[in-house]
Design an enzyme around this catalytic site. Structure first.
Site, PDB file in Angstrom:
ATOM      1  N   SER A 198       0.838  -1.210   0.000  1.00  0.00           N
ATOM      2  CA  SER A 198       0.000   0.000   0.000  1.00  0.00           C
ATOM      3  C   SER A 198       0.868   1.252   0.000  1.00  0.00           C
ATOM      4  O   SER A 198       1.589   1.518   0.968  1.00  0.00           O
ATOM      5  CB  SER A 198      -0.905   0.007   1.231  1.00  0.00           C
ATOM      6  OG  SER A 198      -1.458   1.299   1.384  1.00  0.00           O
ATOM      7  N   MET A 254      -8.830   8.379  -0.390  1.00  0.00           N
ATOM      8  CA  MET A 254      -9.674   8.815   0.743  1.00  0.00           C
ATOM      9  C   MET A 254     -10.266  10.178   0.462  1.00  0.00           C
ATOM     10  O   MET A 254      -9.559  11.072  -0.017  1.00  0.00           O
ATOM     11  CB  MET A 254      -8.824   8.907   2.010  1.00  0.00           C
ATOM     12  CG  MET A 254      -8.145   7.608   2.354  1.00  0.00           C
ATOM     13  SD  MET A 254      -7.178   7.815   3.845  1.00  0.00           S
ATOM     14  CE  MET A 254      -6.474   6.185   3.979  1.00  0.00           C
TER      15      MET A 254
HETATM   16  C1  DX5 Z   1      -6.228   2.082   5.656  1.00  0.00           C
HETATM   17  C2  DX5 Z   1      -5.821   1.670   4.268  1.00  0.00           C
HETATM   18  C3  DX5 Z   1      -4.713   0.689   4.234  1.00  0.00           C
HETATM   19  C4  DX5 Z   1      -3.408   1.158   4.824  1.00  0.00           C
HETATM   20  C5  DX5 Z   1      -2.778  -0.031   5.501  1.00  0.00           C
HETATM   21  O1  DX5 Z   1      -7.387   2.806   5.587  1.00  0.00           O
HETATM   22  O2  DX5 Z   1      -6.926   1.090   3.583  1.00  0.00           O
HETATM   23  O3  DX5 Z   1      -4.509   0.182   2.919  1.00  0.00           O
HETATM   24  O4  DX5 Z   1      -2.513   1.664   3.867  1.00  0.00           O
HETATM   25  O5  DX5 Z   1      -1.655   0.375   6.173  1.00  0.00           O
HETATM   26  P1  DX5 Z   1      -0.926  -0.554   7.240  1.00  0.00           P
HETATM   27  O6  DX5 Z   1      -0.503  -1.810   6.502  1.00  0.00           O
HETATM   28  O7  DX5 Z   1       0.204   0.260   7.692  1.00  0.00           O
HETATM   29  O8  DX5 Z   1      -1.918  -0.868   8.328  1.00  0.00           O
END
Ligand code: DX5
Ligand code: ZN
Length: 218
Positions: free
Chosen positions: A7, A36
């Protein structure tokens, strides 16, 4: 088949293109792109211009996670920007069936994401049209949060539903996943693993290798 979907929310945006190349060279095939809107979730990340720009530089499969209210308004824009798969939230959509039909008609893969408090059973009538279900293992909106333990039971329930219906779809998990807990989610039934912090913190190549070494056991 297990897949890692790094991500880019946790990437260093100063050198985003370079880090995406590192992800690709380390052998990942997916890239998880979190959009977002500051409305469905409390934060704002990035959108079409960023996706369009990074599309020029990589062949990775663009797994676009829309944390956006009424995403129908933007589906065509995300396709044009370079999305390969669009995942929308069950909770952000008034007419989910219509949205999924549109994504499929555009020739893209379609996913539905469930917030931690949303039960798996809401997918009963839509699941056969989906390529992927995303079980959020944190509340969406930020990287670096802690994995919510009851998610394991949800993944298992989803896996059972998929088996009962005799269909084959991907089960993605997103939030708080690291090499310390990835085995648990795989054993519960997940096969597409999103990882932000645990890929982009430190050495990207080594981090991806560590995930891939674990994947070899399954
Ligand atoms: C959160 C996002 C995730 C985020 C995960 O709302 O949808 O994709 O990037 O990040 P980690 O792996 O750091 O929890
Ligand atoms: Zn995500």
């Amino acid at each position: 088949m297990l897949k890692l979907s790094p991500s880019i929310l946790s990437a260093d945006f100063n050198i985003l293109g370079k880090q995406i190349k590192e992800v690709e060279e380390a052998g990942a095939t997916y890239l998880h792109i979190d959009v977002m809107d500051g409305n469905f979730v409390p934060s704002i990340s990035y959108g079409m211009p960023v996706i369009k720009s990074i599309r020029k530089n990589t062949n990775l499969f663009f797994d676009v996670h829309l944390m956006v209210e009424e995403p129908d308004r933007f589906l065509q824009d995300f396709k044009d920007a370079g999305a390969d798969m669009i995942t929308v939230h069950y909770e952000a959509n008034k007419h989910l069936h219509r949205t999924i039909t549109r994504i499929k008609e555009m020739g893209l893969k379609a996913g539905v994401a469930l917030n931690p408090s949303t039960p798996v059973r809401v997918l009963e009538y839509i699941i056969e049209q989906l390529d992927m279900v995303l079980i959020m293992t944190v509340n969406p909106g930020f990287g670096g949060q802690s994995f919510i333990p009851f998610s394991i039971r949800k993944i298992q329930e989803l896996k059972q539903m998929v088996e009962r219906l005799g269909i084959s779809i991907d089960i993605q998990v997103d939030g708080g996943i690291s090499t310390a807990n990835v085995r648990e989610v795989i054993e519960a039934g997940a096969n597409v693993i999103v990882a932000g912090t645990s890929v982009f913190n430190g050495n990207i190549k080594n981090n991806i290798e560590e995930f891939n070494n674990i994947f070899k056991d399954y």
